[in-house]
Design a protein around this motif. Sequence first.
Motif: not given
Length: 330
Positions: A117, A121, A266, A288
Motif C-alpha cells: 500500500y 501511495s 485510510d 480508502t
Amino acid sequence: MTQKLRIHLQSNPKAPELFRMTRERYRAAAKRQPEIARRVTCTIATDKNGFYRAMPRAEVLVGWGFPRKALDVTAPNLKWIHIIGAGIDHFLPLDWLPKKVKLVNNKGVHVPKVSEYVVMSLLMLANAVPSLVSQQQKRQWREIYSTTIRGKTLLVIGTGHMGGAAARKGKELGLHVLGVRRTPRPHRYIDEMYAPSDLLQILPRADFVIVTAPLTSQTRGLLGKRELDAMKPEASLVNLGRAEVVDYDVLRSKLKRGHLKGAVLDVFDSEPLPASSPLWKTPNLIITPHVASDDAETYMPLTLDLVLENAGRYLDKRRLKNLVVPSREY
C-alpha cells in the motif's frame, strides 16, 4: 499430566470475514504449529454468553471487542489479552485492565500488506494521481507532468512495524528517508532520525510524509496547522495511523487551495466515513476505507500463528511478543 494452557477466542460474527476467528482457522493454525497446539486447549465464542462461560477458566483472551467491566472477577485466571489489531486507542484508558494481566497487540501482522500500500501511495502521489482523478471527475483535460520518484525525500512519522516497512519501501524506491519516533534511536532503513520536537525543522524538507504513529495522548493533534503549514506546496501526505493524529480540517483546506500536492487517507475519526463528510468532495485526495494493512487472505492466519507463538513462549517461560507498555499507550 501437565495441564494445558487455556486460550479463548472471542470472535465477532458481524465483523468482516477476514477478522473472524473460526474453528476451521484455529485448526489450520494448530496444524502449522502442532508442538505448541498439543500444549493448549482452545474455546471459541461469538456472543456474551459464550464469553462468560469461558472466562472463569481462560488464561488467554483473544479478541477485539469484549466485556471489560470487572474482568478481574470474571476471568480470575487470565494471564494476558491479545488484541487482534495494532492500535489500542479504543481501549484507553487502561483502568479496566487487571493489574497482573498483560496486554499484547497484533503488530507485525500488517507489514506485508501495508508495504504494498505504501508503494502504491507513493507512486500515485509522485505521479499526481489524486489531481488527475479530481480532473477526471470534472471532465477536465490538463496535462500534469511529473518526474521519477528517486532522489526525493520521505518523512515517516512513527517508525514501529508499519513505519519501518514504509521506510524500507522508501529506500527501495530510491528515497532519502527521515524518521520521527518517540526516542530517536537509529533505524536500519532511516537515513536521519529525529524526535517529535524536531517536526517543524524537518517537515519543510519532505516531499512525502507518511503517518503511522499510534494514537496516544502525546500524538493526538501531532500534525496541526503549524505543522501542515510547514510542509512545502509540492509535498504530499499519507495517513495510515489514526485520523486524530492529523488535523483533517486544515489538511482539507490546504488541498482545496492547492497548498499541498495531494493526500491519501485510510483512517478517519468516524468509520464508516459519513456521506456528509466534506472529505468526499475534497480535491487532490484519495480515500480508502481503512483497508491499507489488512490482508483478506492472511490476516487471521498470521494472527492465530502469533497467538500460538506467544502461547509457546509463555509455556517455555520466555517473554511474550508485542507487549503493550501501558504508560506509553501502545
